[in-house]
Scaffold this active site. Structure first.
Site, PDB file in Angstrom:
ATOM      1  N   CYS A 150       0.347   3.389   3.273  1.00 60.54           N
ATOM      2  CA  CYS A 150       1.353   2.524   4.384  1.00 60.54           C
ATOM      3  C   CYS A 150       2.273   2.981   4.387  1.00 60.54           C
ATOM      4  O   CYS A 150       3.042   2.815   5.100  1.00 60.54           O
ATOM      5  CB  CYS A 150       1.136   1.399   4.733  1.00 60.54           C
ATOM      6  SG  CYS A 150      -0.538   1.019   4.627  1.00 60.54           S
ATOM      7  N   HIS A 200      -3.517   0.567   8.501  1.00 58.22           N
ATOM      8  CA  HIS A 200      -4.232   0.218   6.958  1.00 58.22           C
ATOM      9  C   HIS A 200      -5.908  -0.198   6.501  1.00 58.22           C
ATOM     10  O   HIS A 200      -5.981  -1.503   7.153  1.00 58.22           O
ATOM     11  CB  HIS A 200      -3.377  -0.394   6.416  1.00 58.22           C
ATOM     12  CG  HIS A 200      -3.720  -1.155   4.862  1.00 58.22           C
ATOM     13  ND1 HIS A 200      -3.800  -0.326   3.507  1.00 58.22           N
ATOM     14  CD2 HIS A 200      -4.517  -2.790   4.517  1.00 58.22           C
ATOM     15  CE1 HIS A 200      -4.512  -0.392   2.606  1.00 58.22           C
ATOM     16  NE2 HIS A 200      -4.725  -1.645   3.181  1.00 58.22           N
ATOM     17  N   CYS A 241       0.981  -1.163  -0.139  1.00 60.04           N
ATOM     18  CA  CYS A 241      -0.050  -0.105   0.070  1.00 60.04           C
ATOM     19  C   CYS A 241       1.291   1.429  -0.312  1.00 60.04           C
ATOM     20  O   CYS A 241       1.925   1.719   1.118  1.00 60.04           O
ATOM     21  CB  CYS A 241      -1.552   0.098   1.193  1.00 60.04           C
ATOM     22  SG  CYS A 241      -1.764   1.203   1.357  1.00 60.04           S
ATOM     23  N   GLY A 300     -14.935   6.806  -6.908  1.00 60.28           N
ATOM     24  CA  GLY A 300     -13.688   7.875  -7.420  1.00 60.28           C
ATOM     25  C   GLY A 300     -12.538   7.315  -6.680  1.00 60.28           C
ATOM     26  O   GLY A 300     -11.570   8.088  -7.049  1.00 60.28           O
ATOM     27  N   HIS A 342      -8.604   8.044   3.117  1.00 64.02           N
ATOM     28  CA  HIS A 342      -7.738   9.836   3.596  1.00 64.02           C
ATOM     29  C   HIS A 342      -8.879  10.138   3.239  1.00 64.02           C
ATOM     30  O   HIS A 342     -10.230  10.239   2.347  1.00 64.02           O
ATOM     31  CB  HIS A 342      -6.677   9.702   2.672  1.00 64.02           C
ATOM     32  CG  HIS A 342      -7.372   8.957   1.255  1.00 64.02           C
ATOM     33  ND1 HIS A 342      -6.867   7.756   0.065  1.00 64.02           N
ATOM     34  CD2 HIS A 342      -7.748   9.630  -0.469  1.00 64.02           C
ATOM     35  CE1 HIS A 342      -7.889   7.830  -0.743  1.00 64.02           C
ATOM     36  NE2 HIS A 342      -8.140   9.188  -1.729  1.00 64.02           N
ATOM     37  N   HIS A 360      -6.441   3.035   0.965  1.00 63.85           N
ATOM     38  CA  HIS A 360      -5.972   3.196   1.832  1.00 63.85           C
ATOM     39  C   HIS A 360      -6.704   4.443   2.653  1.00 63.85           C
ATOM     40  O   HIS A 360      -7.032   5.729   1.944  1.00 63.85           O
ATOM     41  CB  HIS A 360      -4.628   3.390   2.222  1.00 63.85           C
ATOM     42  CG  HIS A 360      -4.164   3.611   3.772  1.00 63.85           C
ATOM     43  ND1 HIS A 360      -3.184   2.980   4.457  1.00 63.85           N
ATOM     44  CD2 HIS A 360      -4.777   4.323   5.078  1.00 63.85           C
ATOM     45  CE1 HIS A 360      -2.502   3.312   5.484  1.00 63.85           C
ATOM     46  NE2 HIS A 360      -3.559   4.115   5.997  1.00 63.85           N
TER      47      HIS A 360
HETATM   48  P1  5GP Z   1      -8.935   9.126  -4.565  1.00 63.69           P
HETATM   49  O1  5GP Z   1      -8.945   9.594  -5.510  1.00 63.69           O
HETATM   50  O2  5GP Z   1      -8.028   7.455  -4.048  1.00 63.69           O
HETATM   51  O3  5GP Z   1      -9.693   9.880  -3.218  1.00 63.69           O
HETATM   52  O4  5GP Z   1      -7.101  10.139  -4.303  1.00 63.69           O
HETATM   53  C1  5GP Z   1      -5.882  10.093  -3.690  1.00 63.69           C
HETATM   54  C2  5GP Z   1      -5.298  10.756  -4.222  1.00 63.69           C
HETATM   55  O5  5GP Z   1      -3.739  10.273  -3.550  1.00 63.69           O
HETATM   56  C3  5GP Z   1      -5.108  11.397  -5.688  1.00 63.69           C
HETATM   57  O6  5GP Z   1      -5.494  12.872  -5.063  1.00 63.69           O
HETATM   58  C4  5GP Z   1      -3.848  11.609  -5.690  1.00 63.69           C
HETATM   59  O7  5GP Z   1      -3.381  12.892  -6.721  1.00 63.69           O
HETATM   60  C5  5GP Z   1      -2.771  11.431  -4.590  1.00 63.69           C
HETATM   61  N1  5GP Z   1      -1.686  10.715  -4.488  1.00 63.69           N
HETATM   62  C6  5GP Z   1      -1.190   9.318  -4.987  1.00 63.69           C
HETATM   63  N2  5GP Z   1       0.105   8.832  -4.948  1.00 63.69           N
HETATM   64  C7  5GP Z   1      -0.104   9.779  -4.351  1.00 63.69           C
HETATM   65  C8  5GP Z   1       1.989   9.879  -3.834  1.00 63.69           C
HETATM   66  O8  5GP Z   1       2.878   8.791  -4.245  1.00 63.69           O
HETATM   67  N3  5GP Z   1       2.077  10.824  -3.202  1.00 63.69           N
HETATM   68  C9  5GP Z   1       1.231  11.594  -3.284  1.00 63.69           C
HETATM   69  N4  5GP Z   1       1.267  12.515  -2.135  1.00 63.69           N
HETATM   70  N5  5GP Z   1      -0.196  11.850  -3.254  1.00 63.69           N
HETATM   71  C10 5GP Z   1      -0.207  10.638  -4.144  1.00 63.69           C
HETATM   72 ZN    ZN Z   2      -2.576   1.430   4.083  1.00 61.61          ZN
END
Ligand code: 5GP
Ligand code: ZN
Length: 116
Positions: free
Chosen positions: A8, A47, A5, A93, A100, A98
């Site tokens: 993580c 996680h 992950c 979406g 957030h 994990h």
């Molecule tokens: P989700 O679409 O899952 O709600 O949002 C995932 C978010 O994680 C996206 O806004 C994307 O830009 C961010 N993200 C994905 N990989 C990374 C990473 O390696 N580092 C950081 N800082 N943000 C990430």
């Molecule tokens: Zn995780």
């Protein structure tokens, strides 16, 4: 903790991030692809895949995340308000599995839902 992950790994410091906050249970860091001048993510170190996997045992943790969010938003200069977003599952979406909370602000934030 999950070995595969990305969040993580970020919480452990194995993948670098621009840290906003850390305590024993939570970690916050700037989103790598921001949609507004301020865009950071608040995660539990635990996680937990998504809100759909949360149960009563996670209530205190989720409450801690939601009460911390406005404090961190203010520290990041969002004095005038901010948006919180939690995407849940593919249908919601979610791309990183994990849990957030997105905390977004500082720009021109349009209404989430436009009704005509
Ligand atoms: P989700 O679409 O899952 O709600 O949002 C995932 C978010 O994680 C996206 O806004 C994307 O830009 C961010 N993200 C994905 N990989 C990374 C990473 O390696 N580092 C950081 N800082 N943000 C990430
Ligand atoms: Zn995780």
């Amino acid at each position: 903790m999950s070995d595969n992950c990305i969040f993580c790994k970020i919480a452990r410091g194995d993948i670098p991030s621009r840290k906003v906050y850390e305590d024993d249970e939570l970690f916050a860091f700037h989103d790598i692809n921001p949609v507004a001048p301020v865009h950071f993510l608040l995660i539990p170190k635990l996680h937990l895949v998504s809100l759909a996997e949360a149960d009563d045992s996670h209530a205190a943790l989720l409450g801690k995340m939601l009460t911390l969010a406005p404090k961190l938003a203010k520290e990041q200069g969002l004095d005038n308000g901010f948006r919180t977003v939690i995407n849940t599952g593919k249908g919601g979406g979610q791309e990183v599995f994990h849990l957030h909370v997105h905390i977004i602000g500082g720009g021109n934030i349009p209404p989430m839902v436009k009704r005509s």
